[in-house]
Design a protein around this motif. Structure first.
Motif, PDB file in Angstrom:
ATOM      1  N   UNK A 148       0.814  -1.220   0.000  1.00 32.63           N
ATOM      2  CA  UNK A 148       0.000   0.000   0.000  1.00 32.63           C
ATOM      3  C   UNK A 148       0.846   1.267   0.000  1.00 32.63           C
ATOM      4  N   UNK A 149       1.878   1.298   0.826  1.00 33.41           N
ATOM      5  CA  UNK A 149       2.672   2.521   0.978  1.00 33.41           C
ATOM      6  C   UNK A 149       3.989   2.483   0.225  1.00 33.41           C
ATOM      7  N   UNK A 150       4.311   1.326  -0.335  1.00 33.58           N
ATOM      8  CA  UNK A 150       5.577   1.153  -1.040  1.00 33.58           C
ATOM      9  C   UNK A 150       6.777   1.477  -0.139  1.00 33.58           C
ATOM     10  N   UNK A 151       6.638   1.097   1.130  1.00 34.79           N
ATOM     11  CA  UNK A 151       7.703   1.272   2.118  1.00 34.79           C
ATOM     12  C   UNK A 151       7.873  -0.044   2.861  1.00 34.79           C
ATOM     13  N   UNK A 152       9.072  -0.303   3.340  1.00 28.61           N
ATOM     14  CA  UNK A 152       9.324  -1.544   4.065  1.00 28.61           C
ATOM     15  C   UNK A 152       8.732  -1.548   5.463  1.00 28.61           C
ATOM     16  N   UNK A 153       8.770  -0.403   6.141  1.00 26.92           N
ATOM     17  CA  UNK A 153       8.312  -0.351   7.524  1.00 26.92           C
ATOM     18  C   UNK A 153       7.144   0.598   7.693  1.00 26.92           C
ATOM     19  N   UNK A 154       6.182   0.177   8.501  1.00 25.49           N
ATOM     20  CA  UNK A 154       5.056   1.045   8.837  1.00 25.49           C
ATOM     21  C   UNK A 154       5.537   2.116   9.809  1.00 25.49           C
ATOM     22  N   UNK A 155       4.867   3.256   9.829  1.00 26.72           N
ATOM     23  CA  UNK A 155       5.296   4.315  10.743  1.00 26.72           C
ATOM     24  C   UNK A 155       4.990   3.964  12.200  1.00 26.72           C
ATOM     25  N   UNK A 156       5.865   4.378  13.073  1.00 23.67           N
ATOM     26  CA  UNK A 156       5.630   4.234  14.509  1.00 23.67           C
ATOM     27  C   UNK A 156       4.893   5.482  14.987  1.00 23.67           C
ATOM     28  N   UNK A 157       4.109   5.342  16.021  1.00 19.89           N
ATOM     29  CA  UNK A 157       3.332   6.468  16.532  1.00 19.89           C
ATOM     30  C   UNK A 157       4.219   7.623  16.984  1.00 19.89           C
ATOM     31  N   UNK A 158       5.442   7.329  17.368  1.00 22.24           N
ATOM     32  CA  UNK A 158       6.349   8.372  17.857  1.00 22.24           C
ATOM     33  C   UNK A 158       7.296   8.921  16.793  1.00 22.24           C
ATOM     34  N   UNK A 159       7.113   8.508  15.549  1.00 18.90           N
ATOM     35  CA  UNK A 159       7.970   8.967  14.459  1.00 18.90           C
ATOM     36  C   UNK A 159       7.639  10.421  14.127  1.00 18.90           C
ATOM     37  N   UNK A 160       8.559  11.320  14.431  1.00 22.39           N
ATOM     38  CA  UNK A 160       8.334  12.754  14.221  1.00 22.39           C
ATOM     39  C   UNK A 160       8.276  13.123  12.742  1.00 22.39           C
ATOM     40  N   UNK A 161       8.795  12.263  11.877  1.00 16.42           N
ATOM     41  CA  UNK A 161       8.821  12.543  10.444  1.00 16.42           C
ATOM     42  C   UNK A 161       7.504  12.208   9.746  1.00 16.42           C
ATOM     43  N   UNK A 162       6.603  11.541  10.449  1.00 13.21           N
ATOM     44  CA  UNK A 162       5.332  11.108   9.850  1.00 13.21           C
ATOM     45  C   UNK A 162       4.190  11.952  10.381  1.00 13.21           C
ATOM     46  N   UNK A 163       3.184  12.155   9.541  1.00 13.18           N
ATOM     47  CA  UNK A 163       2.021  12.937   9.940  1.00 13.18           C
ATOM     48  C   UNK A 163       0.951  12.085  10.613  1.00 13.18           C
ATOM     49  N   UNK A 164      -0.003  12.771  11.219  1.00 12.02           N
ATOM     50  CA  UNK A 164      -1.101  12.087  11.912  1.00 12.02           C
ATOM     51  C   UNK A 164      -1.855  11.144  10.993  1.00 12.02           C
TER      52      UNK A 164
END
Length: 96
Positions: free
Chosen positions: A32-48
């Motif tokens: 779906x995201x074409x990324x290896x890892x899903x975002x962590x809730x504490x990842x400052x680089x990812x949006x809500x």
């Protein structure tokens, strides 16, 4: 007696189900995201939006896998013993 055997088996199957659900989520997220890892809730680089979407997908997959595994384990117990695990030892009908 059935409950004594069913509980530890159910626990083991649930743990294996959690591992399976995690693997399924990882593959779905990768597609779906074409990324290896899903975002962590504490990842400052990812949006809500991305964090909450990943959490919703993961929750749905875990709930679905848990329901399939729990239902399958209960149906398997009934096939082996003639008793549905939650029915306090009463013989069950043919519903699956």
């Amino acid at each position: 007696m059935i409950k004594l055997v069913y509980k530890p088996v159910s626990l083991l199957v649930s743990v294996l189900g959690g591992i399976l659900a995690g693997a399924i989520f990882k593959r779905v997220w990768k597609l779906a995201a074409r990324e290896d890892d899903a975002p962590k809730a504490t990842d400052a680089q990812r949006g809500w939006r991305e964090i909450l979407l990943a959490a919703a997908i993961q929750g749905a997959i875990f709930a679905l896998v848990k329901a399939v595994i729990d239902r399958g384990a209960a149906a398997g117990t009934r096939r082996l013993t003639g008793v549905w695990p939650g029915d306090e030892g009463e013989p069950s009908g043919e519903r699956a």
